[in-house]
Design a protein around this motif. Sequence first.
Motif, PDB file in Angstrom:
ATOM      1  N   LEU A  56       0.692  -1.245   0.068  1.00 54.23           N
ATOM      2  CA  LEU A  56       0.065   0.117   0.007  1.00 54.23           C
ATOM      3  C   LEU A  56       0.904   1.198   0.095  1.00 54.23           C
ATOM      4  O   LEU A  56       0.398   2.154  -0.517  1.00 54.23           O
ATOM      5  N   ILE A  57       1.987   1.171   0.703  1.00 51.31           N
ATOM      6  CA  ILE A  57       2.835   2.398   0.615  1.00 51.31           C
ATOM      7  C   ILE A  57       3.471   2.570  -0.605  1.00 51.31           C
ATOM      8  O   ILE A  57       3.575   3.656  -1.150  1.00 51.31           O
ATOM      9  N   GLY A  58       4.085   1.450  -1.437  1.00 53.21           N
ATOM     10  CA  GLY A  58       4.338   1.439  -2.707  1.00 53.21           C
ATOM     11  C   GLY A  58       3.293   2.122  -3.649  1.00 53.21           C
ATOM     12  O   GLY A  58       3.665   2.889  -4.560  1.00 53.21           O
ATOM     13  N   ALA A  59       2.187   1.564  -3.372  1.00 57.22           N
ATOM     14  CA  ALA A  59       1.220   2.025  -4.523  1.00 57.22           C
ATOM     15  C   ALA A  59       0.830   3.703  -4.142  1.00 57.22           C
ATOM     16  O   ALA A  59       0.757   4.360  -5.046  1.00 57.22           O
ATOM     17  N   GLY A  60       0.897   3.875  -3.003  1.00 59.26           N
ATOM     18  CA  GLY A  60       0.736   5.404  -2.603  1.00 59.26           C
ATOM     19  C   GLY A  60       1.794   6.016  -3.325  1.00 59.26           C
ATOM     20  O   GLY A  60       1.678   7.382  -3.761  1.00 59.26           O
ATOM     21  N   VAL A  61       3.115   5.761  -3.231  1.00 63.76           N
ATOM     22  CA  VAL A  61       4.084   6.594  -3.705  1.00 63.76           C
ATOM     23  C   VAL A  61       4.145   6.478  -5.028  1.00 63.76           C
ATOM     24  O   VAL A  61       4.556   7.476  -5.655  1.00 63.76           O
ATOM     25  N   LEU A  62       3.616   5.426  -5.849  1.00 69.46           N
ATOM     26  CA  LEU A  62       3.746   5.735  -7.270  1.00 69.46           C
ATOM     27  C   LEU A  62       2.569   6.352  -7.514  1.00 69.46           C
ATOM     28  O   LEU A  62       2.651   7.377  -8.615  1.00 69.46           O
ATOM     29  N   VAL A  63       1.478   6.562  -6.991  1.00 70.61           N
ATOM     30  CA  VAL A  63       0.154   7.547  -7.449  1.00 70.61           C
ATOM     31  C   VAL A  63       0.786   8.871  -7.319  1.00 70.61           C
ATOM     32  O   VAL A  63       0.714   9.876  -7.986  1.00 70.61           O
ATOM     33  N   LEU A  64       1.554   9.310  -6.207  1.00 71.31           N
ATOM     34  CA  LEU A  64       2.034  10.400  -5.762  1.00 71.31           C
ATOM     35  C   LEU A  64       3.239  10.807  -7.047  1.00 71.31           C
ATOM     36  O   LEU A  64       2.855  12.185  -7.410  1.00 71.31           O
ATOM     37  N   VAL A  65       4.019   9.920  -7.289  1.00 72.26           N
ATOM     38  CA  VAL A  65       4.968  10.202  -8.300  1.00 72.26           C
ATOM     39  C   VAL A  65       4.223  10.605  -9.652  1.00 72.26           C
ATOM     40  O   VAL A  65       4.426  11.555 -10.400  1.00 72.26           O
ATOM     41  N   LEU A  66       3.331   9.956 -10.027  1.00 70.62           N
ATOM     42  CA  LEU A  66       2.360   9.999 -11.134  1.00 70.62           C
ATOM     43  C   LEU A  66       1.709  11.562 -11.222  1.00 70.62           C
ATOM     44  O   LEU A  66       1.817  12.011 -12.170  1.00 70.62           O
ATOM     45  N   LEU A  67       0.900  11.598  -9.990  1.00 74.89           N
ATOM     46  CA  LEU A  67       0.538  12.968  -9.905  1.00 74.89           C
ATOM     47  C   LEU A  67       1.500  14.094 -10.140  1.00 74.89           C
ATOM     48  O   LEU A  67       1.172  15.230 -10.801  1.00 74.89           O
ATOM     49  N   VAL A  68       2.623  14.079  -9.606  1.00 71.71           N
ATOM     50  CA  VAL A  68       3.764  15.083  -9.381  1.00 71.71           C
ATOM     51  C   VAL A  68       3.918  15.422 -11.309  1.00 71.71           C
ATOM     52  O   VAL A  68       4.221  16.444 -11.566  1.00 71.71           O
ATOM     53  N   ARG A  69       4.369  13.923 -11.718  1.00 73.67           N
ATOM     54  CA  ARG A  69       4.822  14.412 -13.001  1.00 73.67           C
ATOM     55  C   ARG A  69       3.772  15.184 -13.989  1.00 73.67           C
ATOM     56  O   ARG A  69       4.263  15.605 -14.928  1.00 73.67           O
ATOM     57  N   LYS A  70       2.394  14.576 -13.798  1.00 73.49           N
ATOM     58  CA  LYS A  70       1.424  15.134 -14.549  1.00 73.49           C
ATOM     59  C   LYS A  70       1.228  16.468 -14.263  1.00 73.49           C
ATOM     60  O   LYS A  70       0.914  17.406 -14.995  1.00 73.49           O
ATOM     61  N   LEU A  71       1.548  17.103 -13.277  1.00 70.33           N
ATOM     62  CA  LEU A  71       1.282  18.706 -12.751  1.00 70.33           C
ATOM     63  C   LEU A  71       2.570  19.343 -13.354  1.00 70.33           C
ATOM     64  O   LEU A  71       2.293  20.606 -13.657  1.00 70.33           O
TER      65      LEU A  71
END
Length: 73
Positions: A56-71
């Motif tokens: 779950l921590i890994g999935a959260g980090v992945l989502v965060l990285v994808l959001l930052v990249r998109k922004l």
Amino acid sequence: MARDPETIEREIEQARTALAATLDQLTVKADPKKLADAAKDGVRAKLDNPKVKFPLIGAGVLVLVLLVRKLLK
């Protein structure tokens, strides 16, 4: 064979007593606060398991990285 009224009344009273006890038990078991606390404790116990926690921590980090990249695009 007919039963006498006193026996019938006694059986009815025993049935009422048993029903009241059952309803009391159901009231205690179905208490929303207790059910919510039990669910919360179950979720916490599940999340404390490393086999669940780390993915779950890994999935959260992945989502965060994808959001930052998109922004940043």
